[in-house]
Design a protein around this motif. Sequence first.
Motif, PDB file in Angstrom:
ATOM      1  N   PHE A  37       0.814  -1.215   0.000  1.00  0.00           N
ATOM      2  CA  PHE A  37       0.000   0.000   0.000  1.00  0.00           C
ATOM      3  C   PHE A  37       0.848   1.265   0.000  1.00  0.00           C
ATOM      4  N   VAL A  38       2.039   1.210   0.579  1.00  0.00           N
ATOM      5  CA  VAL A  38       2.950   2.356   0.491  1.00  0.00           C
ATOM      6  C   VAL A  38       3.387   2.556  -0.956  1.00  0.00           C
ATOM      7  N   VAL A  39       3.718   1.468  -1.645  1.00  0.00           N
ATOM      8  CA  VAL A  39       4.190   1.544  -3.032  1.00  0.00           C
ATOM      9  C   VAL A  39       3.108   2.112  -3.956  1.00  0.00           C
ATOM     10  N   VAL A  40       1.854   1.701  -3.763  1.00  0.00           N
ATOM     11  CA  VAL A  40       0.788   2.171  -4.650  1.00  0.00           C
ATOM     12  C   VAL A  40       0.188   3.500  -4.201  1.00  0.00           C
ATOM     13  N   GLY A  41       0.707   4.065  -3.116  1.00  0.00           N
ATOM     14  CA  GLY A  41       0.268   5.388  -2.680  1.00  0.00           C
ATOM     15  C   GLY A  41      -1.065   5.430  -1.976  1.00  0.00           C
ATOM     16  N   ARG A  42      -1.354   4.420  -1.172  1.00  0.00           N
ATOM     17  CA  ARG A  42      -2.597   4.387  -0.376  1.00  0.00           C
ATOM     18  C   ARG A  42      -2.233   4.499   1.102  1.00  0.00           C
ATOM     19  N   PRO A  43      -2.009   5.715   1.611  1.00  0.00           N
ATOM     20  CA  PRO A  43      -1.515   5.878   2.980  1.00  0.00           C
ATOM     21  C   PRO A  43      -2.498   5.400   4.057  1.00  0.00           C
ATOM     22  N   GLY A  44      -3.783   5.521   3.817  1.00  0.00           N
ATOM     23  CA  GLY A  44      -4.767   5.061   4.807  1.00  0.00           C
ATOM     24  C   GLY A  44      -4.693   3.555   5.026  1.00  0.00           C
ATOM     25  N   TRP A  45      -4.673   2.819   3.903  1.00  0.00           N
ATOM     26  CA  TRP A  45      -4.578   1.362   3.989  1.00  0.00           C
ATOM     27  C   TRP A  45      -3.212   0.925   4.520  1.00  0.00           C
ATOM     28  N   ALA A  46      -2.177   1.673   4.158  1.00  0.00           N
ATOM     29  CA  ALA A  46      -0.837   1.360   4.675  1.00  0.00           C
ATOM     30  C   ALA A  46      -0.805   1.547   6.185  1.00  0.00           C
ATOM     31  N   ALA A  47      -1.466   2.592   6.683  1.00  0.00           N
ATOM     32  CA  ALA A  47      -1.517   2.826   8.137  1.00  0.00           C
ATOM     33  C   ALA A  47      -2.305   1.723   8.835  1.00  0.00           C
ATOM     34  N   ALA A  48      -3.392   1.291   8.212  1.00  0.00           N
ATOM     35  CA  ALA A  48      -4.197   0.207   8.808  1.00  0.00           C
ATOM     36  C   ALA A  48      -3.380  -1.084   8.877  1.00  0.00           C
ATOM     37  N   CYS A  49      -2.681  -1.407   7.803  1.00  0.00           N
ATOM     38  CA  CYS A  49      -1.833  -2.612   7.805  1.00  0.00           C
ATOM     39  C   CYS A  49      -0.675  -2.455   8.786  1.00  0.00           C
ATOM     40  N   GLY A  50      -0.146  -1.239   8.899  1.00  0.00           N
ATOM     41  CA  GLY A  50       0.931  -0.990   9.862  1.00  0.00           C
ATOM     42  C   GLY A  50       0.458  -1.171  11.295  1.00  0.00           C
ATOM     43  N   ALA A  51      -0.763  -0.712  11.585  1.00  0.00           N
ATOM     44  CA  ALA A  51      -1.330  -0.904  12.926  1.00  0.00           C
ATOM     45  C   ALA A  51      -1.532  -2.391  13.210  1.00  0.00           C
ATOM     46  N   LEU A  52      -2.027  -3.115  12.219  1.00  0.00           N
ATOM     47  CA  LEU A  52      -2.189  -4.561  12.369  1.00  0.00           C
ATOM     48  C   LEU A  52      -0.841  -5.240  12.576  1.00  0.00           C
ATOM     49  N   LEU A  53       0.176  -4.771  11.858  1.00  0.00           N
ATOM     50  CA  LEU A  53       1.527  -5.299  12.012  1.00  0.00           C
ATOM     51  C   LEU A  53       2.016  -5.113  13.444  1.00  0.00           C
ATOM     52  N   LEU A  54       1.749  -3.954  14.025  1.00  0.00           N
ATOM     53  CA  LEU A  54       2.159  -3.683  15.402  1.00  0.00           C
ATOM     54  C   LEU A  54       1.427  -4.593  16.387  1.00  0.00           C
ATOM     55  N   ILE A  55       0.132  -4.775  16.195  1.00  0.00           N
ATOM     56  CA  ILE A  55      -0.652  -5.645  17.085  1.00  0.00           C
ATOM     57  C   ILE A  55      -0.154  -7.086  17.010  1.00  0.00           C
ATOM     58  N   VAL A  56       0.081  -7.569  15.813  1.00  0.00           N
ATOM     59  CA  VAL A  56       0.557  -8.945  15.641  1.00  0.00           C
ATOM     60  C   VAL A  56       1.945  -9.108  16.252  1.00  0.00           C
ATOM     61  N   ALA A  57       2.803  -8.094  16.120  1.00  0.00           N
ATOM     62  CA  ALA A  57       4.146  -8.174  16.693  1.00  0.00           C
ATOM     63  C   ALA A  57       4.086  -8.247  18.220  1.00  0.00           C
ATOM     64  N   VAL A  58       3.199  -7.478  18.836  1.00  0.00           N
ATOM     65  CA  VAL A  58       3.043  -7.532  20.298  1.00  0.00           C
ATOM     66  C   VAL A  58       2.521  -8.904  20.717  1.00  0.00           C
ATOM     67  N   ASP A  59       1.530  -9.414  19.999  1.00  0.00           N
ATOM     68  CA  ASP A  59       0.990 -10.739  20.303  1.00  0.00           C
ATOM     69  C   ASP A  59       2.069 -11.812  20.160  1.00  0.00           C
ATOM     70  N   LEU A  60       2.856 -11.719  19.106  1.00  0.00           N
ATOM     71  CA  LEU A  60       3.930 -12.683  18.887  1.00  0.00           C
ATOM     72  C   LEU A  60       4.956 -12.628  20.018  1.00  0.00           C
ATOM     73  N   THR A  61       5.254 -11.434  20.487  1.00  0.00           N
ATOM     74  CA  THR A  61       6.181 -11.274  21.614  1.00  0.00           C
ATOM     75  C   THR A  61       5.638 -11.974  22.863  1.00  0.00           C
ATOM     76  N   MET A  62       4.354 -11.811  23.139  1.00  0.00           N
ATOM     77  CA  MET A  62       3.752 -12.459  24.312  1.00  0.00           C
ATOM     78  C   MET A  62       3.730 -13.978  24.153  1.00  0.00           C
ATOM     79  N   ILE A  63       3.467 -14.454  22.960  1.00  0.00           N
ATOM     80  CA  ILE A  63       3.455 -15.900  22.723  1.00  0.00           C
ATOM     81  C   ILE A  63       4.843 -16.485  22.958  1.00  0.00           C
ATOM     82  N   VAL A  64       5.872 -15.832  22.420  1.00  0.00           N
ATOM     83  CA  VAL A  64       7.240 -16.320  22.612  1.00  0.00           C
ATOM     84  C   VAL A  64       7.604 -16.292  24.098  1.00  0.00           C
ATOM     85  N   ARG A  65       7.184 -15.255  24.789  1.00  0.00           N
ATOM     86  CA  ARG A  65       7.453 -15.164  26.235  1.00  0.00           C
ATOM     87  C   ARG A  65       6.811 -16.337  26.982  1.00  0.00           C
TER      88      ARG A  65
END
Length: 99
Positions: A37-65
């Motif tokens: 979405f960054v490449v195609v110039g859709r900043p709203g969708w890129a931000a939504a995917c980025g927020a999802l990326l952050l949530i999944v990364a936090v969840d993954l950290t807790m799972i590994v812990r």
Amino acid sequence: MAMRSGNEPVNARSALRMRFWLSVWGLVWAGLGTAAFVVVGRPGWAAACGALLLIVAVDLTMIVRHLRQGPHWQPGRDVPPYEPDHGDGRPRDRPQDRP
């Protein structure tokens, strides 16, 4: 309808290894979505995917812990599952009650 026994959080088990691999899958897709979405110039969708990326990364950290904390969080294959509540008031069969 089954009745709740009230001790579900105490007896709860989680398939942490499965959650780990699903989180890795989600991390990959959220990362690819953000980049696409960054490449195609859709900043709203890129931000939504980025927020999802952050949530999944936090969840993954807790799972590994939890995986690293050992059998308290992830019982091994030698630990049998908890006896389910039958929901009709019958007591559970406990090994010490069996003949």
